[in-house]
Design an enzyme around this catalytic site. Structure first.
Site, PDB file in Angstrom:
ATOM      1  N   LYS A 196       0.852  -1.187   0.000  1.00 11.87           N
ATOM      2  CA  LYS A 196       0.000   0.000   0.000  1.00 11.87           C
ATOM      3  C   LYS A 196       0.885   1.233   0.000  1.00 11.87           C
ATOM      4  O   LYS A 196       1.565   1.534   0.987  1.00 11.87           O
ATOM      5  CB  LYS A 196      -0.915   0.012   1.224  1.00 11.87           C
ATOM      6  CG  LYS A 196      -1.772   1.272   1.268  1.00 11.87           C
ATOM      7  CD  LYS A 196      -2.808   1.226   2.353  1.00 11.87           C
ATOM      8  CE  LYS A 196      -3.581   2.525   2.397  1.00 11.87           C
ATOM      9  NZ  LYS A 196      -4.585   2.536   3.443  1.00 11.87           N
ATOM     10  N   LYS A 253      -1.924  -1.652  -4.020  1.00 11.96           N
ATOM     11  CA  LYS A 253      -2.786  -0.473  -4.054  1.00 11.96           C
ATOM     12  C   LYS A 253      -1.971   0.788  -4.063  1.00 11.96           C
ATOM     13  O   LYS A 253      -1.075   0.906  -3.215  1.00 11.96           O
ATOM     14  CB  LYS A 253      -3.662  -0.526  -2.805  1.00 11.96           C
ATOM     15  CG  LYS A 253      -4.463   0.699  -2.526  1.00 11.96           C
ATOM     16  CD  LYS A 253      -5.070   0.621  -1.179  1.00 11.96           C
ATOM     17  CE  LYS A 253      -5.680   1.975  -0.934  1.00 11.96           C
ATOM     18  NZ  LYS A 253      -5.992   2.255   0.396  1.00 11.96           N
TER      19      LYS A 253
HETATM   20  C1  PBG Z   1      -7.683   3.579   4.782  1.00 10.38           C
HETATM   21  C2  PBG Z   1      -7.835   3.437   3.322  1.00 10.38           C
HETATM   22  C3  PBG Z   1      -7.545   4.354   2.294  1.00 10.38           C
HETATM   23  C4  PBG Z   1      -7.986   3.748   1.111  1.00 10.38           C
HETATM   24  C5  PBG Z   1      -8.471   2.497   1.453  1.00 10.38           C
HETATM   25  N1  PBG Z   1      -8.357   2.315   2.814  1.00 10.38           N
HETATM   26  C6  PBG Z   1      -7.034   5.732   2.309  1.00 10.38           C
HETATM   27  C7  PBG Z   1      -5.733   6.065   2.869  1.00 10.38           C
HETATM   28  O1  PBG Z   1      -4.873   5.209   3.095  1.00 10.38           O
HETATM   29  O2  PBG Z   1      -5.565   7.254   3.119  1.00 10.38           O
HETATM   30  C8  PBG Z   1      -7.953   4.376  -0.257  1.00 10.38           C
HETATM   31  C9  PBG Z   1      -8.944   3.822  -1.219  1.00 10.38           C
HETATM   32  C10 PBG Z   1      -9.173   4.675  -2.420  1.00 10.38           C
HETATM   33  O3  PBG Z   1      -8.553   5.736  -2.623  1.00 10.38           O
HETATM   34  O4  PBG Z   1     -10.043   4.274  -3.213  1.00 10.38           O
HETATM   35  N2  PBG Z   1      -6.418   3.693   5.285  1.00 10.38           N
END
Ligand code: PBG
Length: 332
Positions: A196, A253
């Site tokens: 991530k 992601k």
């Molecule tokens: C929570 C989370 C995020 C996303 C999914 N879970 C945002 C972040 O890390 O700030 C992003 C999903 C998206 O942009 O579609 N931490």
């Protein structure tokens, strides 16, 4: 006549729709897709999310309608995002999300598969994904992981099928797995947001979940816990570690801009690989389509096909509910 021999023959397999279909090994299927849902405790009726075309924030009642509609489109797997009405520093109330899960499961049972995004960024007053130290300049790993495991257990008790931790703390997969197993929830799977990245493409999501790091604090961004987009080695190490700790599905992601990581991980691990086409990636297609610069369905299909080609087994997309309808019409 002789001159013809100077040409290669690659165009034969592109000559018509039939041979193009036969020749192409990459296929999309709606079974591979997960639909995100936002459920907001503060709402009394469903509200469109301005920054995410066609996506709503739901109440529990409207979420039930949404799931019913999606089931009719043969979409049965959901990734749930709770938006709690109250924010706090370190003691959180999970009762709303538990109720969401219980209500959906009560109505649809095993016709649906529910994954829960497990993170604290929508719960904390400062907007970071865990518990901050006293100085406010660092997230505390152990405290956060302990709380994530407790939270996961409560969601398992409410009937969740899959825990999807997106906080990116160290060791949380093992901690959650142990906690679930100790309490008899061996069947609840874990989809780890492993690779991530600290990305610029989460903006529309943070709008929807009110989960941006609050302004004016010492810890300004998520760079000390989310991965650097300049460090693919970290992504590979983190994903391998999560797989070893017991993650059943490994997620990357954002997706399309990290297809190198998808490709590499697919060669290294046996677990299914999920690609999350995140809010900013989704919305960029939507905005191009709105401006008439591409056809919406074709834009998404091309992206999804690229993700499959890279090695993604599972795709999380805000347009998942259209997959079946769109791919029936596709002409390769
Ligand atoms: C929570 C989370 C995020 C996303 C999914 N879970 C945002 C972040 O890390 O700030 C992003 C999903 C998206 O942009 O579609 N931490």
């Amino acid at each position: 006549m002789e001159e013809r021999n100077f040409y290669s023959n690659q165009r034969r397999i592109r000559a018509n729709r039939h041979i193009r279909e036969l020749a192409a090994p990459v296929r999309l299927h709606h079974h591979d897709f997960i639909q995100p849902l936002f459920i907001d405790e503060a709402l009394t009726q469903r509200q469109p999310i301005a920054s995410l075309n066609e996506i709503n924030s739901d109440t529990i009642a409207s979420a039930l309608e949404q799931v019913e509609n999606d089931l009719q489109k043969d979409i049965s797997k959901f990734l749930l995002f709770p938006v709690p009405a109250h924010k706090a520093e370190n003691i959180f109330d999970f009762s709303f999300f538990k109720k969401v899960i219980e209500t959906i499961k009560e109505k649809f049972g095993n016709d649906v598969w529910l994954a829960a995004d497990v993170c604290f960024c929508a719960y904390t007053s400062h907007g970071h994904c865990g518990i901050l130290n006293k100085q406010g300049n660092k997230l505390l790993n152990h405290e956060t992981v302990t709380l994530l495991a407790d939270y996961s257990l409560q969601l398992a008790q409410s009937g969740i099928d899959c825990i999807a931790p997106s906080d990116v703390m160290d060791g949380r997969i093992a901690a959650i797995r142990n906690k679930l197993n100790e309490n008899g929830f061996d069947d609840v799977s874990i989809m780890s947001y492993s690779a991530k990245f600290q990305s610029n493409f989460y903006g529309p999501f943070r709008d929807a979940c009110h989960s941006s790091p609050a302004a004016g604090q010492k810890l300004k961004d998520r760079k000390t816990y989310q991965l650097s987009f300049a460090n693919p080695n970290d992504a590979i190490s983190t994903a391998l570690r999560d797989a070893n700790e017991g993650a059943d599905i490994i997620m990357i992601k954002p997706s399309i801009i990290y297809s190198d990581i998808i490709y590499r991980l697919k060669q290294l691990i046996q677990q299914p690989v999920a690609a999350y086409h995140v809010s900013g990636e989704y919305q960029s297609i939507e905005l191009l389509a709105k401006q008439g610069l591409l056809t919406r369905s074709n834009g998404h299909i091309e992206i999804w096909t690229a993700l499959k080609r890279s090695g993604a087994d599972i795709i999380i997309s805000y347009a998942a509910r259209h997959v079946k309808e769109w791919i029936e019409k596709i002409e390769y």
